[in-house]
Design a protein around this motif. Structure first.
Motif, PDB file in Angstrom:
ATOM      1  N   TRP A  20      37.129  38.789  41.342  1.00  0.00           N
ATOM      2  CA  TRP A  20      38.049  39.897  41.087  1.00  0.00           C
ATOM      3  C   TRP A  20      38.395  40.638  42.380  1.00  0.00           C
ATOM      4  O   TRP A  20      39.516  41.080  42.579  1.00  0.00           O
ATOM      5  N   GLU A  21      37.424  40.741  43.282  1.00  0.00           N
ATOM      6  CA  GLU A  21      37.692  41.352  44.587  1.00  0.00           C
ATOM      7  C   GLU A  21      38.711  40.512  45.361  1.00  0.00           C
ATOM      8  O   GLU A  21      39.604  41.066  46.015  1.00  0.00           O
ATOM      9  N   GLY A  22      38.599  39.179  45.279  1.00  0.00           N
ATOM     10  CA  GLY A  22      39.582  38.316  45.926  1.00  0.00           C
ATOM     11  C   GLY A  22      40.964  38.471  45.314  1.00  0.00           C
ATOM     12  O   GLY A  22      41.973  38.514  46.025  1.00  0.00           O
ATOM     13  N   TYR A  23      41.015  38.555  43.996  1.00  0.00           N
ATOM     14  CA  TYR A  23      42.273  38.760  43.270  1.00  0.00           C
ATOM     15  C   TYR A  23      42.898  40.101  43.658  1.00  0.00           C
ATOM     16  O   TYR A  23      44.089  40.186  43.973  1.00  0.00           O
ATOM     17  N   VAL A  62      34.482  29.607  39.617  1.00  0.00           N
ATOM     18  CA  VAL A  62      35.524  29.311  40.599  1.00  0.00           C
ATOM     19  C   VAL A  62      36.879  29.893  40.190  1.00  0.00           C
ATOM     20  O   VAL A  62      37.861  29.722  40.918  1.00  0.00           O
ATOM     21  N   GLY A  63      36.937  30.563  39.045  1.00  0.00           N
ATOM     22  CA  GLY A  63      38.193  31.169  38.632  1.00  0.00           C
ATOM     23  C   GLY A  63      38.021  31.964  37.360  1.00  0.00           C
ATOM     24  O   GLY A  63      36.995  31.876  36.689  1.00  0.00           O
ATOM     25  N   PHE A  64      39.043  32.761  37.040  1.00  0.00           N
ATOM     26  CA  PHE A  64      39.038  33.514  35.794  1.00  0.00           C
ATOM     27  C   PHE A  64      40.445  33.685  35.258  1.00  0.00           C
ATOM     28  O   PHE A  64      41.424  33.554  35.992  1.00  0.00           O
ATOM     29  N   PHE A  86      43.087  33.867  38.463  1.00  0.00           N
ATOM     30  CA  PHE A  86      42.686  33.751  39.865  1.00  0.00           C
ATOM     31  C   PHE A  86      41.754  32.566  40.025  1.00  0.00           C
ATOM     32  O   PHE A  86      40.878  32.332  39.196  1.00  0.00           O
ATOM     33  N   VAL A  87      41.962  31.835  41.110  1.00  0.00           N
ATOM     34  CA  VAL A  87      41.111  30.696  41.458  1.00  0.00           C
ATOM     35  C   VAL A  87      40.635  30.896  42.898  1.00  0.00           C
ATOM     36  O   VAL A  87      41.427  31.222  43.787  1.00  0.00           O
ATOM     37  N   GLY A  95      42.725  21.577  39.803  1.00  0.00           N
ATOM     38  CA  GLY A  95      42.918  21.654  38.358  1.00  0.00           C
ATOM     39  C   GLY A  95      42.355  22.885  37.681  1.00  0.00           C
ATOM     40  O   GLY A  95      42.415  22.995  36.458  1.00  0.00           O
ATOM     41  N   VAL A  96      41.806  23.812  38.451  1.00  0.00           N
ATOM     42  CA  VAL A  96      41.180  24.998  37.860  1.00  0.00           C
ATOM     43  C   VAL A  96      42.223  25.893  37.205  1.00  0.00           C
ATOM     44  O   VAL A  96      42.072  26.312  36.052  1.00  0.00           O
ATOM     45  N   GLY A  97      43.298  26.196  37.922  1.00  0.00           N
ATOM     46  CA  GLY A  97      44.350  27.037  37.362  1.00  0.00           C
ATOM     47  C   GLY A  97      44.949  26.416  36.115  1.00  0.00           C
ATOM     48  O   GLY A  97      45.163  27.097  35.103  1.00  0.00           O
ATOM     49  N   GLY A  98      45.191  25.114  36.161  1.00  0.00           N
ATOM     50  CA  GLY A  98      45.721  24.419  34.994  1.00  0.00           C
ATOM     51  C   GLY A  98      44.766  24.476  33.813  1.00  0.00           C
ATOM     52  O   GLY A  98      45.191  24.652  32.666  1.00  0.00           O
TER      53      GLY A  98
END
Length: 147
Positions: A20-23, A62-64, A86-87, A95-98
């Motif tokens: 979340w900090e990266g996002y 690795v993502g949310f 966010f990834v 493929g994480v975002g997908g």
């Protein structure tokens, strides 16, 4: 990379916080303890409208994605809004975002929702390459005002 998407749980807080900090940094939004705890409380409260999902690879987040349901008056149905996706940089193009978008679609089907919608910054070209393959770019223009 073998990605599993699942609902967020209490033990995810610190790993989610790092993501979340990266996002927040990407969108130049200040991170405060108060904001983090409020958002986290929403995500872990079963009665709250916002739900959180995380993508996990070999035990590491690795993502949310954060999603919520909303009414669509012109369609007389409901849809899922993908508020945040966010990834982690090292997991992009794997493929994480997908997978997170597919989870939002699964939720929509489960709830008999008519669509999944989301927005992104006009200059977020990396995300737009994924989004152009995952959905249809609309002609809607978004406005916002502070109150």
């Amino acid at each position: 990379m073998t990605v599993q998407v699942r609902p967020v749980v209490d033990r995810d807080f610190f790993d989610w916080l790092g993501l979340w900090e990266g996002y927040s940094a990407f969108y130049e939004s200040e991170v405060t303890d108060t904001k983090a705890l409020i958002v986290w409380s929403w995500l872990t409260d079963k009665a709250h409208e916002l739900s959180g999902y995380v993508a996990e690879d070999d035990g590491k987040l690795v993502g949310f994605a954060h999603v919520r349901e909303y009414p669509r008056t012109l369609e007389a149905d409901r849809a899922i809004f993908l508020d945040d996706l966010f990834v982690a940089e090292e997991a992009r193009s794997h493929g994480v975002g997908g997978a997170l978008i597919e989870e939002a679609k699964r939720i929509a089907r489960e709830r008999n929702a008519g669509a999944v919608t989301w927005i992104t910054a006009a200059d977020n070209e990396t995300a737009q390459r994924l989004y152009d393959n995952a959905g249809t770019r609309t002609s809607w223009v978004t406005y916002e005002t502070e109150v």
